[in-house]
Design a protein around this motif. Structure first.
Motif, PDB file in Angstrom:
ATOM      1  N   MET A   1      34.655  58.094  35.372  1.00  0.00           N
ATOM      2  CA  MET A   1      34.412  56.914  36.184  1.00  0.00           C
ATOM      3  C   MET A   1      33.311  57.212  37.197  1.00  0.00           C
ATOM      4  O   MET A   1      33.245  58.304  37.742  1.00  0.00           O
ATOM      5  N   PRO A   2      32.409  56.244  37.462  1.00  0.00           N
ATOM      6  CA  PRO A   2      31.336  56.490  38.426  1.00  0.00           C
ATOM      7  C   PRO A   2      31.877  56.886  39.794  1.00  0.00           C
ATOM      8  O   PRO A   2      32.924  56.410  40.230  1.00  0.00           O
ATOM      9  N   ASP A   3      31.117  57.773  40.480  1.00  0.00           N
ATOM     10  CA  ASP A   3      31.579  58.302  41.766  1.00  0.00           C
ATOM     11  C   ASP A   3      31.852  57.207  42.790  1.00  0.00           C
ATOM     12  O   ASP A   3      32.796  57.298  43.570  1.00  0.00           O
ATOM     13  N   ASP A   4      31.028  56.147  42.804  1.00  0.00           N
ATOM     14  CA  ASP A   4      31.220  55.122  43.831  1.00  0.00           C
ATOM     15  C   ASP A   4      32.395  54.199  43.535  1.00  0.00           C
ATOM     16  O   ASP A   4      32.731  53.334  44.338  1.00  0.00           O
ATOM     17  N   LEU A   5      33.053  54.381  42.375  1.00  0.00           N
ATOM     18  CA  LEU A   5      34.270  53.623  42.087  1.00  0.00           C
ATOM     19  C   LEU A   5      35.529  54.482  42.247  1.00  0.00           C
ATOM     20  O   LEU A   5      36.635  54.005  42.008  1.00  0.00           O
ATOM     21  N   LEU A   6      35.359  55.749  42.631  1.00  0.00           N
ATOM     22  CA  LEU A   6      36.514  56.622  42.786  1.00  0.00           C
ATOM     23  C   LEU A   6      37.248  56.363  44.094  1.00  0.00           C
ATOM     24  O   LEU A   6      38.430  56.657  44.217  1.00  0.00           O
ATOM     25  N   TRP A   7      36.538  55.802  45.092  1.00  0.00           N
ATOM     26  CA  TRP A   7      37.219  55.454  46.338  1.00  0.00           C
ATOM     27  C   TRP A   7      38.116  54.235  46.097  1.00  0.00           C
ATOM     28  O   TRP A   7      37.931  53.499  45.140  1.00  0.00           O
ATOM     29  N   ARG A   8      39.060  54.005  46.968  1.00  0.00           N
ATOM     30  CA  ARG A   8      40.026  52.917  46.789  1.00  0.00           C
ATOM     31  C   ARG A   8      39.615  51.707  47.627  1.00  0.00           C
ATOM     32  O   ARG A   8      39.672  51.746  48.849  1.00  0.00           O
ATOM     33  N   PRO A   9      39.157  50.638  46.981  1.00  0.00           N
ATOM     34  CA  PRO A   9      38.728  49.470  47.749  1.00  0.00           C
ATOM     35  C   PRO A   9      39.892  48.833  48.485  1.00  0.00           C
ATOM     36  O   PRO A   9      41.031  48.817  48.011  1.00  0.00           O
ATOM     37  N   ARG A  10      39.578  48.289  49.642  1.00  0.00           N
ATOM     38  CA  ARG A  10      40.610  47.635  50.457  1.00  0.00           C
ATOM     39  C   ARG A  10      41.053  46.319  49.819  1.00  0.00           C
ATOM     40  O   ARG A  10      42.234  46.019  49.748  1.00  0.00           O
ATOM     41  N   ARG A  11      40.077  45.536  49.368  1.00  0.00           N
ATOM     42  CA  ARG A  11      40.424  44.238  48.785  1.00  0.00           C
ATOM     43  C   ARG A  11      39.475  43.930  47.633  1.00  0.00           C
ATOM     44  O   ARG A  11      38.275  44.162  47.731  1.00  0.00           O
ATOM     45  N   ILE A  12      40.036  43.399  46.542  1.00  0.00           N
ATOM     46  CA  ILE A  12      39.294  43.132  45.310  1.00  0.00           C
ATOM     47  C   ILE A  12      39.380  41.653  44.974  1.00  0.00           C
ATOM     48  O   ILE A  12      40.459  41.052  45.066  1.00  0.00           O
ATOM     49  N   ALA A  13      38.260  41.065  44.562  1.00  0.00           N
ATOM     50  CA  ALA A  13      38.258  39.725  43.967  1.00  0.00           C
ATOM     51  C   ALA A  13      38.225  39.902  42.448  1.00  0.00           C
ATOM     52  O   ALA A  13      37.292  40.494  41.909  1.00  0.00           O
ATOM     53  N   TRP A  14      39.255  39.407  41.791  1.00  0.00           N
ATOM     54  CA  TRP A  14      39.403  39.574  40.337  1.00  0.00           C
ATOM     55  C   TRP A  14      39.122  38.224  39.689  1.00  0.00           C
ATOM     56  O   TRP A  14      39.960  37.323  39.714  1.00  0.00           O
ATOM     57  N   LEU A  15      37.917  38.056  39.099  1.00  0.00           N
ATOM     58  CA  LEU A  15      37.432  36.744  38.670  1.00  0.00           C
ATOM     59  C   LEU A  15      37.345  36.644  37.155  1.00  0.00           C
ATOM     60  O   LEU A  15      36.296  36.326  36.606  1.00  0.00           O
ATOM     61  N   LEU A  16      38.435  36.899  36.466  1.00  0.00           N
ATOM     62  CA  LEU A  16      38.427  36.861  35.008  1.00  0.00           C
ATOM     63  C   LEU A  16      39.279  35.706  34.497  1.00  0.00           C
ATOM     64  O   LEU A  16      40.126  35.168  35.209  1.00  0.00           O
ATOM     65  N   THR A  17      39.075  35.383  33.228  1.00  0.00           N
ATOM     66  CA  THR A  17      39.727  34.224  32.633  1.00  0.00           C
ATOM     67  C   THR A  17      41.030  34.548  31.904  1.00  0.00           C
ATOM     68  O   THR A  17      41.820  33.660  31.632  1.00  0.00           O
ATOM     69  N   HIS A  18      41.267  35.803  31.566  1.00  0.00           N
ATOM     70  CA  HIS A  18      42.326  36.181  30.634  1.00  0.00           C
ATOM     71  C   HIS A  18      43.670  36.314  31.356  1.00  0.00           C
ATOM     72  O   HIS A  18      43.876  37.233  32.143  1.00  0.00           O
ATOM     73  N   ALA A  19      44.610  35.402  31.062  1.00  0.00           N
ATOM     74  CA  ALA A  19      45.886  35.386  31.775  1.00  0.00           C
ATOM     75  C   ALA A  19      46.725  36.632  31.495  1.00  0.00           C
ATOM     76  O   ALA A  19      47.344  37.188  32.404  1.00  0.00           O
ATOM     77  N   ALA A  20      46.773  37.075  30.230  1.00  0.00           N
ATOM     78  CA  ALA A  20      47.554  38.276  29.909  1.00  0.00           C
ATOM     79  C   ALA A  20      46.962  39.503  30.580  1.00  0.00           C
ATOM     80  O   ALA A  20      47.690  40.369  31.083  1.00  0.00           O
ATOM     81  N   LEU A  21      45.632  39.582  30.599  1.00  0.00           N
ATOM     82  CA  LEU A  21      44.986  40.709  31.273  1.00  0.00           C
ATOM     83  C   LEU A  21      45.269  40.680  32.777  1.00  0.00           C
ATOM     84  O   LEU A  21      45.475  41.723  33.394  1.00  0.00           O
ATOM     85  N   ARG A  22      45.285  39.489  33.351  1.00  0.00           N
ATOM     86  CA  ARG A  22      45.596  39.363  34.776  1.00  0.00           C
ATOM     87  C   ARG A  22      46.985  39.925  35.082  1.00  0.00           C
ATOM     88  O   ARG A  22      47.157  40.682  36.044  1.00  0.00           O
TER      89      ARG A  22
END
Length: 295
Positions: A1-22
């Motif tokens: 995984m890229p180094d800048d994604l190894l930190w833990r984000p405080r808040r995420i916007a999850w903008l996907l369409t797939h209900a099962a994936l959600r």
């Protein structure tokens, strides 16, 4: 995984369409200590019907109510991001997760200044995300990717997706595996069989020519065997074996009792959820040579 994604984000916007994936991915993110906001408004067309009903994911949100109401009324598949929405997103989110819709990718990359992660399901051969992004003309999209290249990542569900893309996207891609929804893990190992039928999933039979072809091919080769066909049908199908949409209880019963599942796809870079859910229960799955499931 890229180094800048190894930190833990405080808040995420999850903008996907797939209900099962959600229902699969959001709980994993929350278990890691992230607060996740999910998109609530979608186009009023049948293919987005399963996406609705995401309000429960707002429970425990620390986003101010007035800003939450504005976000909940944005359709990122159809709407441009206004200055007001961009200001809220840049203030409230550390990471925005998108899918491969061109308008959404352009708007998020152009208006949001944090990290952007595109979840790549893989699409039908011979298409690619590179083709969708760079060959089909969505004004400003290619420039938005190039201008924000260092903060744009592609998390591919399956490894074969990555080498099929042009270097511009492949270099920003890494393997971020799919997980199953909570309902599938709850059914893990529950298959007992007992019914001599084939469970087949094929939605939109009379609403989409490709689905109609899949249905007719199944009936040609397996129609003489007892079978049950699930999947939402926007238009009625004159076939008693087509049960249409199943609620969670009936779906779980089929996974527990059906004799086997047949999975039709020969796509090399895309896979539906239902054969994975079936295998989690222990149900035998018959699949086609050449598809991603074989890989």
């Amino acid at each position: 995984m890229p180094d800048d994604l190894l930190w833990r984000p405080r808040r995420i916007a999850w903008l996907l369409t797939h209900a099962a994936l959600r229902s699969a991915e959001v709980p994993v993110l929350r278990s890691l200590g992230c607060e996740v906001w999910t998109q609530k408004k979608f186009p009023e067309t049948p293919e987005y019907r399963s996406c609705r009903g995401a309000v429960r994911w707002d429970i425990g949100s620390t986003i101010p109510q007035d800003e939450l109401e504005i976000l909940n009324n944005i359709d990122f598949y159809s709407d441009s991001i206004t200055d007001r929405v961009a200001k809220i997103m840049n203030h409230q989110f550390d990471l925005v997760v998108i899918d491969g819709f061109a308008l959404k990718a352009r708007e998020v990359l152009s208006k949001f200044s944090g990290l952007v992660l595109m979840r790549a399901f893989g699409i039908a051969h011979p298409q690619s995300y590179s083709g969708l992004f760079f060959k089909l003309h969505t004004p400003g999209l290619a420039q938005a990717i190039r201008s924000n290249y260092d903060r744009f990542h592609v998390g591919a569900f399956y490894e074969p997706v990555i080498p099929h893309e042009v270097p511009l996207l492949a270099k920003r891609s890494f393997h971020l595996p799919i997980t199953l929804p909570e309902s599938a893990w709850a059914r893990q190992g529950s298959w007992t069989g007992g019914e001599s039928n084939i469970f087949f999933v094929c939605p939109s039979i009379n609403a989409h020519p490709d689905c109609r072809n899949i249905y007719e091919n199944f009936k040609l080769h397996f129609g003489d065997f007892p079978h049950v066909i699930a999947g939402r049908q926007p238009e009625p199908v004159d076939d008693p074996c087509v049960r249409g949409f199943m609620d969670e209880a009936e779906y779980a019963r089929m996974f527990r009792r059906a004799g086997m599942m047949f999975y039709h796809s020969t796509e090399p870079r895309h896979l539906h959820y239902h054969p994975l859910e079936a295998m989690a229960t222990g149900m035998p799955v018959v699949y086609m040579r050449g598809g991603l499931l074989e890989q």
